[in-house]
Write an enzyme that holds these catalytic residues in place. Structure first.
Site, PDB file in Angstrom:
ATOM      1  N   ARG A 108       1.283  22.925 -25.738  1.00 39.55           N
ATOM      2  CA  ARG A 108      -0.001  23.285 -25.132  1.00 39.55           C
ATOM      3  C   ARG A 108      -1.100  22.580 -25.894  1.00 39.55           C
ATOM      4  O   ARG A 108      -1.148  22.654 -27.130  1.00 39.55           O
ATOM      5  CB  ARG A 108      -0.265  24.786 -25.187  1.00 39.55           C
ATOM      6  CG  ARG A 108      -1.735  25.099 -24.938  1.00 39.55           C
ATOM      7  CD  ARG A 108      -2.075  26.533 -24.789  1.00 39.55           C
ATOM      8  NE  ARG A 108      -1.574  27.045 -23.524  1.00 39.55           N
ATOM      9  CZ  ARG A 108      -2.043  28.141 -22.942  1.00 39.55           C
ATOM     10  NH1 ARG A 108      -3.026  28.830 -23.489  1.00 39.55           N
ATOM     11  NH2 ARG A 108      -1.530  28.560 -21.807  1.00 39.55           N
ATOM     12  N   HIS A 135      -1.301  22.860 -15.464  1.00 41.17           N
ATOM     13  CA  HIS A 135      -0.703  24.075 -16.043  1.00 41.17           C
ATOM     14  C   HIS A 135       0.494  24.482 -15.151  1.00 41.17           C
ATOM     15  O   HIS A 135       0.464  25.514 -14.476  1.00 41.17           O
ATOM     16  CB  HIS A 135      -1.759  25.188 -16.116  1.00 41.17           C
ATOM     17  CG  HIS A 135      -1.390  26.332 -17.002  1.00 41.17           C
ATOM     18  ND1 HIS A 135      -0.239  26.351 -17.782  1.00 41.17           N
ATOM     19  CD2 HIS A 135      -2.023  27.522 -17.241  1.00 41.17           C
ATOM     20  CE1 HIS A 135      -0.196  27.494 -18.451  1.00 41.17           C
ATOM     21  NE2 HIS A 135      -1.251  28.223 -18.137  1.00 41.17           N
ATOM     22  N   GLN A 138       2.379  28.019 -15.200  1.00 37.96           N
ATOM     23  CA  GLN A 138       1.583  29.100 -14.608  1.00 37.96           C
ATOM     24  C   GLN A 138       1.770  29.118 -13.092  1.00 37.96           C
ATOM     25  O   GLN A 138       1.908  30.183 -12.477  1.00 37.96           O
ATOM     26  CB  GLN A 138       0.096  28.916 -14.953  1.00 37.96           C
ATOM     27  CG  GLN A 138      -0.813  29.942 -14.309  1.00 37.96           C
ATOM     28  CD  GLN A 138      -0.630  31.343 -14.864  1.00 37.96           C
ATOM     29  OE1 GLN A 138      -0.612  31.535 -16.067  1.00 37.96           O
ATOM     30  NE2 GLN A 138      -0.495  32.342 -13.983  1.00 37.96           N
ATOM     31  N   ASP A 231     -10.236  31.360 -11.591  1.00 35.62           N
ATOM     32  CA  ASP A 231      -9.966  31.128 -13.018  1.00 35.62           C
ATOM     33  C   ASP A 231     -11.332  31.101 -13.715  1.00 35.62           C
ATOM     34  O   ASP A 231     -12.383  31.099 -13.050  1.00 35.62           O
ATOM     35  CB  ASP A 231      -9.210  29.789 -13.169  1.00 35.62           C
ATOM     36  CG  ASP A 231      -8.787  29.482 -14.601  1.00 35.62           C
ATOM     37  OD1 ASP A 231      -8.815  30.395 -15.446  1.00 35.62           O
ATOM     38  OD2 ASP A 231      -8.429  28.314 -14.884  1.00 35.62           O
ATOM     39  N   CYS A 274      -4.975  33.536 -13.306  1.00 34.28           N
ATOM     40  CA  CYS A 274      -3.963  33.230 -14.322  1.00 34.28           C
ATOM     41  C   CYS A 274      -4.167  34.028 -15.608  1.00 34.28           C
ATOM     42  O   CYS A 274      -3.232  34.179 -16.391  1.00 34.28           O
ATOM     43  CB  CYS A 274      -3.975  31.732 -14.623  1.00 34.28           C
ATOM     44  SG  CYS A 274      -5.587  31.132 -15.161  1.00 34.28           S
ATOM     45  N   ARG A 307       5.343  35.082 -15.782  1.00 31.96           N
ATOM     46  CA  ARG A 307       5.386  33.934 -16.703  1.00 31.96           C
ATOM     47  C   ARG A 307       6.707  33.941 -17.473  1.00 31.96           C
ATOM     48  O   ARG A 307       7.323  32.909 -17.711  1.00 31.96           O
ATOM     49  CB  ARG A 307       4.218  33.988 -17.717  1.00 31.96           C
ATOM     50  CG  ARG A 307       2.815  33.942 -17.135  1.00 31.96           C
ATOM     51  CD  ARG A 307       2.536  32.653 -16.393  1.00 31.96           C
ATOM     52  NE  ARG A 307       2.824  31.467 -17.180  1.00 31.96           N
ATOM     53  CZ  ARG A 307       2.069  30.993 -18.175  1.00 31.96           C
ATOM     54  NH1 ARG A 307       0.942  31.591 -18.501  1.00 31.96           N
ATOM     55  NH2 ARG A 307       2.411  29.894 -18.836  1.00 31.96           N
TER      56      ARG A 307
HETATM   57  N1  NVA Z   1      -8.419  26.903 -17.078  1.00 30.73           N
HETATM   58  C1  NVA Z   1      -8.081  27.783 -18.171  1.00 30.73           C
HETATM   59  C2  NVA Z   1      -6.691  28.299 -18.001  1.00 30.73           C
HETATM   60  C3  NVA Z   1      -6.239  29.265 -19.069  1.00 30.73           C
HETATM   61  C4  NVA Z   1      -4.852  29.763 -18.865  1.00 30.73           C
HETATM   62  C5  NVA Z   1      -8.198  27.028 -19.488  1.00 30.73           C
HETATM   63  O1  NVA Z   1      -7.736  25.893 -19.573  1.00 30.73           O
HETATM   64  O2  NVA Z   1      -8.807  27.575 -20.423  1.00 30.73           O
HETATM   65  N1   CP Z   2      -2.382  32.148 -18.295  1.00 31.51           N
HETATM   66  C1   CP Z   2      -2.160  31.665 -19.531  1.00 31.51           C
HETATM   67  O1   CP Z   2      -1.707  30.529 -19.717  1.00 31.51           O
HETATM   68  O2   CP Z   2      -2.481  32.532 -20.524  1.00 31.51           O
HETATM   69  P1   CP Z   2      -2.498  32.213 -22.091  1.00 31.51           P
HETATM   70  O3   CP Z   2      -3.653  31.280 -22.324  1.00 31.51           O
HETATM   71  O4   CP Z   2      -2.696  33.560 -22.724  1.00 31.51           O
HETATM   72  O5   CP Z   2      -1.198  31.570 -22.466  1.00 31.51           O
END
Ligand code: NVA
Ligand code: CP
Length: 321
Positions: A108, A135, A138, A231, A274, A307
């Site tokens: 990540r 992502h 997700q 989101d 998400c 998830r």
């Molecule tokens: N768009 C958000 C998704 C988090 C799971 C981010 O990248 O922060």
């Molecule tokens: N939805 C998601 O990816 O959550 P986290 O950022 O907590 O992993």
């Protein structure tokens, strides 16, 4: 139809056919039922997986760690401040080292290029746990949740309202196009996905019979939607970028509230996110109001649980086939 996904990385849903995605979703359902029945076949005993996190996470990290434990594997968390990656060592070298020790690598972070490079040089399956662009794990959980609610995917309409060019909007567009779901983004035009990605999704949609659409009018965008998805308006790593306050201002009409939910014209519309979410009681500066977030229509915690099952399906199918 059975598939052998052994050795395959999940970097973006672009790499997977509709049949392969369908296979992963069905496997996820089986694994969920298995866990509910207390059955643990431990398919990954003596395996180890690396979990690299440049950005924070609750769900993704927990899902990988618990899925690994359920299957008898050892998960090793490698926080960005603990390893050499990006400081004293290149991504390519890190990939070759981790590939000698681990059976799979989750990443990540910021650049899609990093996860692509890990996959290119590690020689083991690599799973994208979120980048600025995509992502995919997700979206597997989201599609599974939609299936649980509607029984199938094809022909349903999902409308995504909010920052229409972030990792979630991009990946949901690919997931819906691949699975024959109609997908509309409701967002100001400057927040629509990049042209190359739209062209790709529309090409896929032609094959699967889905319609990919865009609207700068929130109520028009959600008309007939079976699912409203949103989101955060500011993603991880963007907090101090120029223009964020203007973006937030421009997204206020796209907040998910009871009026927007009713504008679908369908009584059964579900709400998805998400997470993590900003949900608010009245203050007009966040993506969803409390009344919708806490309503019966909200499936956000089913998504969160799924998830685990979908990530387990991805790990098991790519490590042991
Ligand atoms: N768009 C958000 C998704 C988090 C799971 C981010 O990248 O922060
Ligand atoms: N939805 C998601 O990816 O959550 P986290 O950022 O907590 O992993």
């Amino acid at each position: 139809m059975a598939f052998n996904l052994r050795g395959r990385s999940l970097l973006t849903l672009r790499d997977f056919t509709p049949y392969e995605i369908d296979y992963l979703l069905k496997l996820s359902m089986d694994l969920k039922a298995e866990k509910r029945s207390g059955i643990f076949p431990r398919r990954l005993v003596n395996r180890s997986i690396a979990l690299i996190f440049e950005k924070s996470s609750t769900r993704t990290r927990s899902a990988f760690a618990v899925a690994a434990a359920d299957e008898g594997a050892h998960p090793e968390f490698l926080g960005i401040n603990d390893i050499q990656l990006g400081k004293k060592e290149s991504v390519k070298d890190t990939a070759r080292v981790l590939g000698r020790m681990f059976d799979g690598i989750e990443f990540r972070g910021f650049k899609q290029e990093t996860v692509d490079t890990l996959a290119k040089y590690s020689g083991v399956p690599v799973w994208n746990g979120l980048t600025d662009k995509y992502h995919p794990t997700q979206v597997l959980a989201d599609l599974m949740t939609v299936m649980e609610n509607f029984g199938s995917l094809k022909g349903l309409k999902m409308t995504y309202v909010g920052d229409g060019r972030n990792n979630m909007a991009n990946s949901l567009m690919l997931g819906c196009a691949k699975m024959g779901m109609n997908y509309t983004i409701g967002a100001p035009e400057n927040l629509w996905p990049e042209k190359e990605l739209i062209d790709y999704a529309k090409d896929v949609a032609k094959e699967t019979g889905s319609i990919i659409d865009f609207s700068a009018n929130p109520k028009a965008a959600v008309k007939d939607a079976d699912i409203i998805y949103t989101d955060v308006w500011v993603s991880m790593g963007e907090e101090n970028k120029p223009g964020i306050q203007e973006r937030i201002e421009s997204l206020k009409p796209f907040q998910v509230n009871p009026e927007l939910m009713a504008a679908t014209g369908k009584g059964h519309t579900i709400f998805m996110h998400c997470l993590p979410a900003h949900h608010t009681n009245g203050i007009h500066d966040m993506e969803v109001v409390e009344e919708v977030f806490e309503s019966k229509a909200s499936k956000v915690f089913d998504e969160a649980e799924n998830r685990l099952h979908t990530i387990k399906a991805v790990m098991v199918s790519s490590i042991v086939g």
